[in-house]
Design a protein around this motif. Structure first.
Motif, short mmCIF file in Angstrom:
data_model
loop_
_atom_site.label_atom_id
_atom_site.label_comp_id
_atom_site.label_asym_id
_atom_site.label_seq_id
_atom_site.Cartn_x
_atom_site.Cartn_y
_atom_site.Cartn_z
N ARG A 1 -9.26 26.89 35.42
CA ARG A 1 -10.41 27.56 36.03
C ARG A 1 -11.24 26.53 36.77
NH1 ARG A 1 -7.69 31.02 34.15
NH2 ARG A 1 -8.30 32.91 33.01
N THR A 2 -11.91 26.98 37.84
CA THR A 2 -12.77 26.09 38.62
C THR A 2 -13.90 25.56 37.74
OG1 THR A 2 -12.29 27.33 40.63
CG2 THR A 2 -14.29 25.95 40.63
N GLY A 3 -14.08 24.25 37.77
CA GLY A 3 -15.19 23.63 37.04
C GLY A 3 -14.93 23.41 35.57
N VAL A 4 -13.70 23.65 35.12
CA VAL A 4 -13.40 23.58 33.69
C VAL A 4 -12.28 22.57 33.44
CG1 VAL A 4 -12.56 24.88 31.69
CG2 VAL A 4 -14.07 25.99 33.36
N ARG A 5 -12.47 21.75 32.42
CA ARG A 5 -11.41 20.84 31.97
C ARG A 5 -11.19 21.07 30.48
NH1 ARG A 5 -12.27 14.87 34.19
NH2 ARG A 5 -10.13 14.72 33.43
N THR A 6 -10.06 20.61 30.00
CA THR A 6 -9.74 20.80 28.58
C THR A 6 -9.39 19.47 27.94
OG1 THR A 6 -7.38 21.17 28.94
CG2 THR A 6 -8.82 23.11 29.06
N ARG A 7 -9.58 19.44 26.64
CA ARG A 7 -9.12 18.31 25.84
C ARG A 7 -8.81 18.84 24.45
NH1 ARG A 7 -14.58 14.90 24.03
NH2 ARG A 7 -15.79 16.74 23.43
N ARG A 8 -7.98 18.09 23.74
CA ARG A 8 -7.63 18.46 22.38
C ARG A 8 -8.26 17.46 21.41
NH1 ARG A 8 -1.29 20.29 22.14
NH2 ARG A 8 -1.22 21.45 24.13
N VAL A 9 -8.69 17.96 20.28
CA VAL A 9 -9.12 17.09 19.18
C VAL A 9 -8.49 17.63 17.90
CG1 VAL A 9 -11.33 16.52 20.27
CG2 VAL A 9 -11.21 18.41 18.62
N SER A 10 -8.46 16.79 16.90
CA SER A 10 -7.94 17.21 15.60
C SER A 10 -9.10 17.45 14.66
CB SER A 10 -6.99 16.14 15.04
OG SER A 10 -5.86 16.04 15.89
N CYS A 11 -9.43 18.71 14.48
CA CYS A 11 -10.43 19.25 13.56
C CYS A 11 -11.84 19.21 14.13
CB CYS A 11 -10.41 18.55 12.20
SG CYS A 11 -11.28 19.54 10.96
N LEU A 12 -12.42 20.38 14.18
CA LEU A 12 -13.84 20.56 14.54
C LEU A 12 -14.65 20.96 13.30
CD1 LEU A 12 -13.38 22.52 17.91
CD2 LEU A 12 -14.36 20.24 17.66
N MET A 13 -14.07 20.78 12.12
CA MET A 13 -14.72 21.08 10.83
C MET A 13 -15.06 22.56 10.68
SD MET A 13 -16.97 17.65 10.08
CE MET A 13 -16.95 17.91 8.31
N GLY A 14 -14.20 23.40 11.25
CA GLY A 14 -14.36 24.84 11.05
C GLY A 14 -13.07 25.43 10.52
N CYS A 15 -12.39 24.64 9.68
CA CYS A 15 -11.00 24.94 9.32
C CYS A 15 -10.81 26.31 8.67
CB CYS A 15 -10.48 23.86 8.38
SG CYS A 15 -11.02 22.20 8.82
N THR A 16 -11.83 26.83 8.00
CA THR A 16 -11.66 28.11 7.31
C THR A 16 -11.74 29.30 8.26
OG1 THR A 16 -14.03 28.25 6.84
CG2 THR A 16 -12.62 27.23 5.14
N HIS A 17 -12.09 29.04 9.51
CA HIS A 17 -12.18 30.17 10.45
C HIS A 17 -11.58 29.80 11.80
CE1 HIS A 17 -15.79 28.21 12.07
NE2 HIS A 17 -16.21 28.12 10.83
N GLY A 18 -10.41 29.19 11.78
CA GLY A 18 -9.72 28.88 13.03
C GLY A 18 -9.13 30.13 13.65
N CYS A 19 -8.67 29.98 14.86
CA CYS A 19 -8.65 28.77 15.69
C CYS A 19 -10.02 28.54 16.34
CB CYS A 19 -7.60 28.90 16.78
SG CYS A 19 -5.90 28.98 16.16
N ASN A 20 -10.37 27.28 16.47
CA ASN A 20 -11.70 26.91 16.94
C ASN A 20 -11.65 26.15 18.27
OD1 ASN A 20 -13.52 27.62 14.62
ND2 ASN A 20 -11.99 26.37 13.55
N VAL A 21 -12.69 26.39 19.07
CA VAL A 21 -12.88 25.63 20.31
C VAL A 21 -14.38 25.36 20.45
CG1 VAL A 21 -10.92 26.75 21.45
CG2 VAL A 21 -13.23 27.64 21.82
N ALA A 22 -14.71 24.36 21.26
CA ALA A 22 -16.10 24.13 21.67
C ALA A 22 -16.16 24.20 23.18
CB ALA A 22 -16.58 22.76 21.18
N VAL A 23 -17.26 24.75 23.68
CA VAL A 23 -17.50 24.84 25.13
C VAL A 23 -18.75 24.03 25.41
CG1 VAL A 23 -18.01 26.39 27.06
CG2 VAL A 23 -16.37 27.08 25.29
N GLN A 24 -18.58 22.94 26.18
CA GLN A 24 -19.65 21.95 26.30
C GLN A 24 -19.79 21.45 27.74
OE1 GLN A 24 -17.18 19.64 23.47
NE2 GLN A 24 -19.15 19.05 22.57
#
Ligand code: FES
Length: 123
Positions: free
Chosen positions: A38-61
């Motif tokens: 999408r225009t203006g959007v990039r992605t990256r992967r990390v291992s664990c956002l500390m929300g493991c009990t309610h995955g799948c998780n993403v952050a929009v920043q």
């Protein structure tokens, strides 16, 4: 300004352990989001956002904007497209606040936290 989608690639939803899957649910969701540019959007992967009990998780920043974590996603194409569409709206916004009426249906009910931008510090 670029909006980043940070995707947890170690999330596993209930039942993953016995599913026989060779990739995590987070890896599957990450690959699907990465295939939705999408225009203006990039992605990256990390291992664990500390929300493991309610995955799948993403952050929009983005720097200087309201930032969000979202969770409870299925690792499927519908979720990936909704996340990418929402991130594009976030990128186009002035302060990271996307009006509710514009939210893609697929992100409704998935917001977990909101983070106000950090205050600017005097130099
Ligand atoms: S494994 Fe995804 S948030 Fe912890």
């Amino acid at each position: 300004m670029t909006t980043w989608i940070t995707i947890c690639d170690t999330c596993k939803r209930d039942g993953w352990d016995t599913s026989g899957a060779e990739t995590t649910d987070g890896e599957r969701l990450a690959a699907l989001i990465e295939s939705e540019p999408r225009t203006g959007v990039r992605t990256r992967r990390v291992s664990c956002l500390m929300g493991c009990t309610h995955g799948c998780n993403v952050a929009v920043q983005a720097a200087g904007k309201l930032c969000y974590t979202l969770g409870r996603f299925e690792p499927d194409a519908v979720s990936a497209a909704a996340i990418a569409d929402y991130a594009a709206l976030h990128a186009a916004s002035d302060n990271g606040q996307v009006p509710f009426r514009q939210w893609p249906v697929g992100v409704k009910g998935h917001f977990v936290t909101r983070h106000p931008p950090l205050p600017s510090e005097p130099e």
